[in-house]
Design a protein around this motif. Structure first.
Motif, PDB file in Angstrom:
ATOM      1  N   GLN A  91       0.133 -12.580  -3.120  1.00 53.71           N
ATOM      2  CA  GLN A  91       1.369 -12.942  -2.416  1.00 53.71           C
ATOM      3  C   GLN A  91       2.350 -11.761  -2.359  1.00 53.71           C
ATOM      4  O   GLN A  91       3.538 -11.898  -2.646  1.00 53.71           O
ATOM      5  CB  GLN A  91       2.027 -14.149  -3.078  1.00 53.71           C
ATOM      6  CG  GLN A  91       1.165 -15.402  -3.049  1.00 53.71           C
ATOM      7  CD  GLN A  91       1.844 -16.609  -3.663  1.00 53.71           C
ATOM      8  OE1 GLN A  91       2.927 -16.509  -4.232  1.00 53.71           O
ATOM      9  NE2 GLN A  91       1.211 -17.772  -3.544  1.00 53.71           N
ATOM     10  N   CYS A  92       1.804 -10.613  -1.973  1.00 53.85           N
ATOM     11  CA  CYS A  92       2.612  -9.388  -1.878  1.00 53.85           C
ATOM     12  C   CYS A  92       2.852  -8.971  -0.426  1.00 53.85           C
ATOM     13  O   CYS A  92       3.133  -7.795  -0.153  1.00 53.85           O
ATOM     14  CB  CYS A  92       1.925  -8.251  -2.629  1.00 53.85           C
ATOM     15  SG  CYS A  92       1.755  -8.532  -4.399  1.00 53.85           S
ATOM     16  N   LEU A  93       2.729  -9.891   0.496  1.00 53.32           N
ATOM     17  CA  LEU A  93       2.909  -9.558   1.904  1.00 53.32           C
ATOM     18  C   LEU A  93       4.385  -9.361   2.234  1.00 53.32           C
ATOM     19  O   LEU A  93       5.271  -9.880   1.544  1.00 53.32           O
ATOM     20  CB  LEU A  93       2.337 -10.673   2.786  1.00 53.32           C
ATOM     21  CG  LEU A  93       0.831 -10.915   2.685  1.00 53.32           C
ATOM     22  CD1 LEU A  93       0.432 -12.128   3.509  1.00 53.32           C
ATOM     23  CD2 LEU A  93       0.056  -9.683   3.142  1.00 53.32           C
ATOM     24  N   LEU A  94       4.626  -8.610   3.296  1.00 52.90           N
ATOM     25  CA  LEU A  94       5.992  -8.401   3.769  1.00 52.90           C
ATOM     26  C   LEU A  94       6.596  -9.751   4.163  1.00 52.90           C
ATOM     27  O   LEU A  94       5.994 -10.491   4.947  1.00 52.90           O
ATOM     28  CB  LEU A  94       5.989  -7.459   4.975  1.00 52.90           C
ATOM     29  CG  LEU A  94       7.347  -7.149   5.607  1.00 52.90           C
ATOM     30  CD1 LEU A  94       8.190  -6.303   4.660  1.00 52.90           C
ATOM     31  CD2 LEU A  94       7.165  -6.424   6.944  1.00 52.90           C
ATOM     32  N   VAL A 104       6.994   2.835   7.880  1.00 51.61           N
ATOM     33  CA  VAL A 104       7.194   2.600   6.450  1.00 51.61           C
ATOM     34  C   VAL A 104       5.821   2.497   5.791  1.00 51.61           C
ATOM     35  O   VAL A 104       4.971   1.727   6.246  1.00 51.61           O
ATOM     36  CB  VAL A 104       8.011   1.314   6.206  1.00 51.61           C
ATOM     37  CG1 VAL A 104       8.157   1.044   4.713  1.00 51.61           C
ATOM     38  CG2 VAL A 104       9.379   1.424   6.866  1.00 51.61           C
ATOM     39  N   ARG A 105       5.603   3.252   4.739  1.00 51.67           N
ATOM     40  CA  ARG A 105       4.266   3.374   4.157  1.00 51.67           C
ATOM     41  C   ARG A 105       3.674   2.021   3.761  1.00 51.67           C
ATOM     42  O   ARG A 105       2.538   1.701   4.120  1.00 51.67           O
ATOM     43  CB  ARG A 105       4.307   4.306   2.940  1.00 51.67           C
ATOM     44  CG  ARG A 105       2.945   4.484   2.277  1.00 51.67           C
ATOM     45  CD  ARG A 105       2.984   5.494   1.147  1.00 51.67           C
ATOM     46  NE  ARG A 105       1.696   5.623   0.499  1.00 51.67           N
ATOM     47  CZ  ARG A 105       0.687   6.337   0.952  1.00 51.67           C
ATOM     48  NH1 ARG A 105       0.806   6.985   2.091  1.00 51.67           N
ATOM     49  NH2 ARG A 105      -0.448   6.410   0.289  1.00 51.67           N
ATOM     50  N   THR A 106       4.431   1.228   3.020  1.00 48.71           N
ATOM     51  CA  THR A 106       3.896  -0.066   2.586  1.00 48.71           C
ATOM     52  C   THR A 106       3.645  -0.993   3.769  1.00 48.71           C
ATOM     53  O   THR A 106       2.720  -1.804   3.743  1.00 48.71           O
ATOM     54  CB  THR A 106       4.863  -0.735   1.599  1.00 48.71           C
ATOM     55  OG1 THR A 106       6.168  -0.821   2.205  1.00 48.71           O
ATOM     56  CG2 THR A 106       4.955   0.062   0.311  1.00 48.71           C
ATOM     57  N   HIS A 107       4.448  -0.859   4.810  1.00 54.13           N
ATOM     58  CA  HIS A 107       4.262  -1.697   5.989  1.00 54.13           C
ATOM     59  C   HIS A 107       2.989  -1.311   6.735  1.00 54.13           C
ATOM     60  O   HIS A 107       2.199  -2.177   7.129  1.00 54.13           O
ATOM     61  CB  HIS A 107       5.467  -1.574   6.929  1.00 54.13           C
ATOM     62  CG  HIS A 107       6.728  -2.128   6.357  1.00 54.13           C
ATOM     63  ND1 HIS A 107       7.882  -2.284   7.098  1.00 54.13           N
ATOM     64  CD2 HIS A 107       7.030  -2.580   5.113  1.00 54.13           C
ATOM     65  CE1 HIS A 107       8.834  -2.792   6.340  1.00 54.13           C
ATOM     66  NE2 HIS A 107       8.339  -2.971   5.128  1.00 54.13           N
ATOM     67  N   HIS A 108       2.802  -0.012   6.957  1.00 50.36           N
ATOM     68  CA  HIS A 108       1.639   0.373   7.754  1.00 50.36           C
ATOM     69  C   HIS A 108       0.339   0.208   6.977  1.00 50.36           C
ATOM     70  O   HIS A 108      -0.729   0.059   7.569  1.00 50.36           O
ATOM     71  CB  HIS A 108       1.801   1.784   8.341  1.00 50.36           C
ATOM     72  CG  HIS A 108       1.390   2.911   7.457  1.00 50.36           C
ATOM     73  ND1 HIS A 108       2.260   3.896   7.074  1.00 50.36           N
ATOM     74  CD2 HIS A 108       0.197   3.247   6.910  1.00 50.36           C
ATOM     75  CE1 HIS A 108       1.634   4.783   6.326  1.00 50.36           C
ATOM     76  NE2 HIS A 108       0.385   4.407   6.202  1.00 50.36           N
ATOM     77  N   GLN A 109       0.397   0.196   5.647  1.00 48.23           N
ATOM     78  CA  GLN A 109      -0.810  -0.103   4.875  1.00 48.23           C
ATOM     79  C   GLN A 109      -1.247  -1.549   5.099  1.00 48.23           C
ATOM     80  O   GLN A 109      -2.435  -1.830   5.265  1.00 48.23           O
ATOM     81  CB  GLN A 109      -0.555   0.156   3.387  1.00 48.23           C
ATOM     82  CG  GLN A 109      -0.517   1.631   3.015  1.00 48.23           C
ATOM     83  CD  GLN A 109      -0.238   1.848   1.545  1.00 48.23           C
ATOM     84  OE1 GLN A 109       0.275   0.956   0.860  1.00 48.23           O
ATOM     85  NE2 GLN A 109      -0.560   3.026   1.041  1.00 48.23           N
ATOM     86  N   GLN A 110      -0.278  -2.452   5.107  1.00 53.18           N
ATOM     87  CA  GLN A 110      -0.615  -3.853   5.336  1.00 53.18           C
ATOM     88  C   GLN A 110      -1.041  -4.107   6.775  1.00 53.18           C
ATOM     89  O   GLN A 110      -2.007  -4.832   7.028  1.00 53.18           O
ATOM     90  CB  GLN A 110       0.576  -4.747   4.972  1.00 53.18           C
ATOM     91  CG  GLN A 110       0.788  -4.897   3.476  1.00 53.18           C
ATOM     92  CD  GLN A 110       1.798  -5.977   3.131  1.00 53.18           C
ATOM     93  OE1 GLN A 110       2.336  -6.649   4.005  1.00 53.18           O
ATOM     94  NE2 GLN A 110       2.061  -6.147   1.846  1.00 53.18           N
TER      95      GLN A 110
END
Length: 330
Positions: A91-94, A104-110
Motif C-alpha cells: 500500500q505504497c502507491l501515490l 518525480v523519481r518515485t512517481h515515474h518508478q511507479q
C-alpha cells in the motif's frame, strides 16, 4: 436425354456454387461486422474509462475487479513490474488526491511498472481488467499517463485514442474563472446572452466600456466575460453536428507581477501549446529503455526528437524577442 441430363447436373452444380458463395459472403460480412463492433466497443470503453477520471468509476464491468499479479499472464515480467506489485501489496502507491508528475523519481518508478503491466498483458481481456483495477486504485494523473503510453505501444490498441489531456484534466489547463463558469453555466443563460448579442448587433454600449481596460479585448466586441456564447459560424460544429460554445479568457492581464517571464503567459498558458508538450513527452518518455523506444519508433527517432525540441525552442525564443527579452542559449 444424356444432353438434358448433363445440363440439369450443370445447372444443379451452378446452383450449389451460388448458394455456397452466398453463405460464405454472409459469414464474411458477419465476421467483418463483429470485428467492427468489437473495435467500436473497445474504443468506447477507453473513452468512458477516463470520463470524470477523478470520480469513482461508473462502468459496471469495472466493479470489484482484482489486480492480476501472476507473471504467467504477461509476455514479460521484469523488476519494474515486480516493484510495482510490491508497492501495491505494501500500500505504497501515490495517493489519488496527490499531484502526479512523471519527472518525480518515485512517481515515474511507479508509472513505469503500471505501464508495463498494461503493455505486457497477454490479451485484451487481461489488459481491460488491469485498466479497470487501475482506474479505481491508482492516482488519476498516473493512470491516464500510463494508459496513454500503453495504447501507443500495444498492437491491439494502435488504432485507439484517448481524449486530449485538457479534456480529461481541464483544471490543469484553464484558470479557475473558466472552470467556475463551466460549472455554473446554464443553457438558459447562454440563450439570453446570445439574444442580447444579436439585439445589440455587435455594437458596444457605453455601460460596458465605463471601466474598460486595454487588455479587455472582448468588451470592444460587445461581449461579456461572464457569459458563454454559441458558435454558429464554426465549420467544425456545422460539419459534425456539434453544439459548440466559447467564452472570453485573458492570460495577459497581470503581466510583470511575478517576474519577467509572465510576459509570455499568453504562450506558456496556451492550451494547445501545453497539450502538445504533453503528447511529445508521451511519444518520447525519458525513462523508457532504448530497446523499448526503438521498437516503436523509426531508427532515426533521435533526430526527430532533436528536431521537435529545436522547433519548440525556436518558437519560444521568437516570442521572447517579440517581448524585448533575450533568447535562451542552446
Amino acid at each position: 436425354k444424356i444432353s438434358v441430363y448433363r445440363k440439369m447436373r450443370l445447372l444443379f452444380l451452378l446452383l450449389c456454387c451460388t448458394v455456397a458463395f452466398s453463405c460464405c459472403k454472409a459469414v464474411e460480412e458477419k465476421e467483418t461486422n463483429d470485428a467492427y463492433y468489437s473495435l467500436w466497443e473497445a474504443q468506447k470503453f477507453l473513452l468512458e474509462i477516463v470520463w470524470h477520471v477523478q470520480e469513482p468509476v461508473a462502468l459496471p464491468e469495472c466493479q470489484d475487479v482484482e489486480f492480476v499479479n501472476d507473471a504467467v499472464q504477461y509476455t514479460k515480467f521484469d523488476s519494474d513490474m515486480q516493484r510495482f506489485v510490491q508497492d501495491v501489496q505494501h500500500q505504497c502507491l501515490l495517493p489519488r488526491n496527490d499531484f502526479f508528475s512523471a519527472v518525480v523519481r518515485t512517481h515515474h518508478q511507479q508509472v513505469l511498472g503500471l505501464y508495463k503491466l498494461l503493455t505486457y498483458a497477454k490479451d485484451w481481456t487481461l489488459f481491460k481488467q488491469n485498466v479497470c483495477w487501475a482506474r479505481t486504485h491508482i492516482n488519476p494523473g498516473m493512470f491516464v499517463y500510463a494508459l496513454n503510453l500503453a495504447i501507443r505501444r500495444r498492437k491491439d490498441c494502435e488504432i485507439f485514442e484517448l481524449p486530449p489531456i485538457y479534456e480529461i484534466f481541464p483544471q490543469h489547463f484553464f484558470n479557475s474563472e473558466v472552470i467556475h463558469r463551466a460549472m455554473t453555466v446554464s443553457k438558459k443563460k447562454m440563450e439570453m446572452a446570445q439574444k442580447q448579442t444579436h439585439a445589440n448587433n455587435g455594437t458596444v454600449s457605453e455601460r460596458s466600456l465605463h471601466d474598460w481596460q486595454t487588455w479587455q479585448w472582448w468588451k470592444l466586441m460587445g461581449l461579456s466575460d461572464q457569459h458563454w456564447y454559441l458558435d454558429t459560424e464554426g465549420s467544425v460544429a456545422k460539419r459534425d453536428g456539434l453544439t459548440k460554445y466559447w467564452t472570453p479568457v485573458d492570460y495577459t492581464r497581470d503581466v510583470y507581477i511575478l517576474n519577467d517571464e509572465t510576459r509570455l503567459s499568453y504562450l506558456l498558458e496556451d492550451v494547445d501549446w501545453n497539450a502538445n508538450w504533453y503528447e511529445f513527452n508521451l511519444n518520447f518518455p525519458p525513462f523508457l529503455e532504448d530497446e523499448e523506444l526503438g521498437a516503436h519508433h523509426h531508427k532515426r527517432s533521435a533526430e526527430r526528437w532533436i528536431y521537435e525540441v529545436r522547433t519548440i525552442m525556436t518558437r519560444y525564443n521568437l516570442e521572447r524577442l517579440s517581448q524585448g527579452m533575450k533568447p535562451i542559449a542552446d
